[in-house]
Write a protein that holds these residues in place. Structure first.
Motif, PDB file in Angstrom:
ATOM      1  N   PRO A  58       1.374  -0.953  -0.028  1.00  0.00           N
ATOM      2  CA  PRO A  58       0.206   0.010   0.377  1.00  0.00           C
ATOM      3  C   PRO A  58       0.440   1.517   0.111  1.00  0.00           C
ATOM      4  O   PRO A  58       1.672   1.275   0.801  1.00  0.00           O
ATOM      5  CB  PRO A  58      -0.684   0.347   1.102  1.00  0.00           C
ATOM      6  N   GLY A  59       0.722   2.871  -1.078  1.00  0.00           N
ATOM      7  CA  GLY A  59       1.751   3.313  -0.956  1.00  0.00           C
ATOM      8  C   GLY A  59       2.081   3.769  -1.961  1.00  0.00           C
ATOM      9  O   GLY A  59       2.510   4.871  -2.387  1.00  0.00           O
ATOM     10  N   GLN A  60       2.406   2.038  -2.345  1.00  0.00           N
ATOM     11  CA  GLN A  60       4.230   2.095  -3.199  1.00  0.00           C
ATOM     12  C   GLN A  60       3.782   1.774  -4.499  1.00  0.00           C
ATOM     13  O   GLN A  60       2.336   2.042  -5.116  1.00  0.00           O
ATOM     14  CB  GLN A  60       4.659   1.456  -2.610  1.00  0.00           C
ATOM     15  N   GLN A  61       4.432   1.935  -5.801  1.00  0.00           N
ATOM     16  CA  GLN A  61       3.816   1.473  -7.019  1.00  0.00           C
ATOM     17  C   GLN A  61       4.683   0.828  -7.714  1.00  0.00           C
ATOM     18  O   GLN A  61       6.220   1.529  -7.411  1.00  0.00           O
ATOM     19  CB  GLN A  61       3.343   3.136  -7.579  1.00  0.00           C
ATOM     20  N   ALA A  62       5.174   0.383  -8.435  1.00  0.00           N
ATOM     21  CA  ALA A  62       5.912  -0.449  -9.416  1.00  0.00           C
ATOM     22  C   ALA A  62       5.539  -0.276 -11.126  1.00  0.00           C
ATOM     23  O   ALA A  62       4.947  -0.213 -11.641  1.00  0.00           O
ATOM     24  CB  ALA A  62       5.369  -1.977  -9.420  1.00  0.00           C
ATOM     25  N   LYS A  63       6.875   0.509 -11.338  1.00  0.00           N
ATOM     26  CA  LYS A  63       7.230   0.420 -12.739  1.00  0.00           C
ATOM     27  C   LYS A  63       7.220  -1.014 -13.832  1.00  0.00           C
ATOM     28  O   LYS A  63       7.221  -1.420 -13.452  1.00  0.00           O
ATOM     29  CB  LYS A  63       8.480   1.121 -13.041  1.00  0.00           C
ATOM     30  N   VAL A  64       5.997  -0.347 -14.630  1.00  0.00           N
ATOM     31  CA  VAL A  64       5.597  -1.747 -16.177  1.00  0.00           C
ATOM     32  C   VAL A  64       6.060  -1.222 -16.624  1.00  0.00           C
ATOM     33  O   VAL A  64       5.459  -0.094 -17.192  1.00  0.00           O
ATOM     34  CB  VAL A  64       3.842  -2.512 -15.275  1.00  0.00           C
ATOM     35  N   LEU A  65       5.694  -1.979 -18.164  1.00  0.00           N
ATOM     36  CA  LEU A  65       6.303  -2.152 -19.212  1.00  0.00           C
ATOM     37  C   LEU A  65       4.774  -2.668 -19.889  1.00  0.00           C
ATOM     38  O   LEU A  65       4.589  -4.228 -19.720  1.00  0.00           O
ATOM     39  CB  LEU A  65       7.063  -2.593 -20.201  1.00  0.00           C
ATOM     40  N   ILE A  66       3.757  -1.896 -20.432  1.00  0.00           N
ATOM     41  CA  ILE A  66       2.589  -2.973 -21.314  1.00  0.00           C
ATOM     42  C   ILE A  66       2.710  -2.814 -22.860  1.00  0.00           C
ATOM     43  O   ILE A  66       3.200  -2.536 -23.578  1.00  0.00           O
ATOM     44  CB  ILE A  66       1.708  -1.495 -20.899  1.00  0.00           C
ATOM     45  N   ALA A  67       2.195  -4.721 -22.868  1.00  0.00           N
ATOM     46  CA  ALA A  67       2.822  -5.453 -24.138  1.00  0.00           C
ATOM     47  C   ALA A  67       1.596  -5.045 -25.408  1.00  0.00           C
ATOM     48  O   ALA A  67       0.639  -5.833 -24.082  1.00  0.00           O
ATOM     49  CB  ALA A  67       3.558  -5.922 -24.250  1.00  0.00           C
ATOM     50  N   GLU A  68       1.000  -4.559 -26.372  1.00  0.00           N
ATOM     51  CA  GLU A  68      -0.199  -5.008 -26.496  1.00  0.00           C
ATOM     52  C   GLU A  68      -0.379  -5.440 -27.593  1.00  0.00           C
ATOM     53  O   GLU A  68      -1.462  -5.646 -28.384  1.00  0.00           O
ATOM     54  CB  GLU A  68      -0.685  -3.324 -26.795  1.00  0.00           C
ATOM     55  N   THR A  69       0.339  -5.696 -28.606  1.00  0.00           N
ATOM     56  CA  THR A  69       0.169  -6.191 -29.714  1.00  0.00           C
ATOM     57  C   THR A  69       1.693  -7.731 -29.482  1.00  0.00           C
ATOM     58  O   THR A  69       2.438  -7.937 -30.656  1.00  0.00           O
ATOM     59  CB  THR A  69       1.346  -5.645 -30.833  1.00  0.00           C
ATOM     60  N   LEU A  70       1.263  -8.462 -29.481  1.00  0.00           N
ATOM     61  CA  LEU A  70       2.120  -9.664 -28.568  1.00  0.00           C
ATOM     62  C   LEU A  70       1.249 -10.937 -29.821  1.00  0.00           C
ATOM     63  O   LEU A  70       0.086 -10.783 -29.528  1.00  0.00           O
ATOM     64  CB  LEU A  70       2.856 -10.141 -26.992  1.00  0.00           C
ATOM     65  N   SER A  71       2.300 -12.001 -30.787  1.00  0.00           N
ATOM     66  CA  SER A  71       1.712 -12.948 -30.862  1.00  0.00           C
ATOM     67  C   SER A  71       1.955 -13.473 -30.364  1.00  0.00           C
ATOM     68  O   SER A  71       1.969 -14.295 -28.779  1.00  0.00           O
ATOM     69  CB  SER A  71       2.405 -13.168 -32.054  1.00  0.00           C
ATOM     70  N   THR A  72       0.549 -14.849 -29.631  1.00  0.00           N
ATOM     71  CA  THR A  72       0.442 -16.208 -29.203  1.00  0.00           C
ATOM     72  C   THR A  72       2.119 -16.536 -29.066  1.00  0.00           C
ATOM     73  O   THR A  72       2.653 -17.264 -28.112  1.00  0.00           O
ATOM     74  CB  THR A  72      -0.618 -17.338 -30.497  1.00  0.00           C
TER      75      THR A  72
END
Length: 174
Positions: A58-72
């Motif tokens: 709680p109160g913290q945050q993590a940086k993430v990378l979002i990938a929207e176009t990955l193949s199977t």
């Protein structure tokens, strides 16, 4: 096992372009991925290895990378890389201040945190160079091993990695 319509997000070594390219087996433009923030979590170093685990905080945050176009195949390769140690789960990271739904790897029950914060830039300086050959050797096994075999293989590679690190830097042997 996963919903291909939802984006995936990464935290940890997969946020590094070289690691992501090894895992996917192809080149990627890391700039084409979106930056996100996962509120209420932080990345901590795993108890025995150099990679991070995602810990509710709680109160913290993590940086993430979002990938929207990955193949199977991309997703399959990522699942292999994660060796079943993590659980695929829905999260709601923020992208440009807006909440989205994305799939990510929650920390599984066999993984323990060291309690130390994990930062990509520090990992890149300290552990990346030694980690890349390990990741390459592991991903060469993709399509040739079951997840159970891969998990055992990873443990063997990780042990070699730690022993090599201690041999080249005796101050780590404490």
């Amino acid at each position: 096992m996963h919903d291909n319509t939802l984006p995936l997000f990464f935290f940890g070594s997969l946020m590094d372009q070289d690691v992501l390219e090894i895992v996917l087996g192809r080149s990627v433009e890391i700039q084409s991925f979106k930056q996100g923030i996962l509120v209420g979590y932080q990345c901590e170093r795993e108890a025995k290895e150099s990679y991070p685990v995602l810990i509710p905080s709680p109160g913290q945050q993590a940086k993430v990378l979002i990938a929207e176009t990955l193949s199977t195949t991309d997703i399959d390769r990522i699942l292999f890389y994660e060796t079943g140690e993590y659980d695929f789960a829905r999260f709601n990271p923020l992208v440009d201040g807006k909440k989205i739904t994305a799939l990510g790897f929650a920390t599984g029950e066999n993984i323990a945190s060291s309690g130390e914060r994990w930062h990509l830039n520090i990992w890149q300086k300290k552990d990346k160079a030694a980690f890349l050959p390990l990741a390459e050797r592991f991903m060469e096994a993709y399509g040739k091993m079951t997840l159970t075999e891969a998990l055992r293989y990873w443990d063997d590679l990780a042990l070699d990695f730690e022993q090599d690190k201690k041999a080249t830097n005796p101050s780590l042997a404490s």
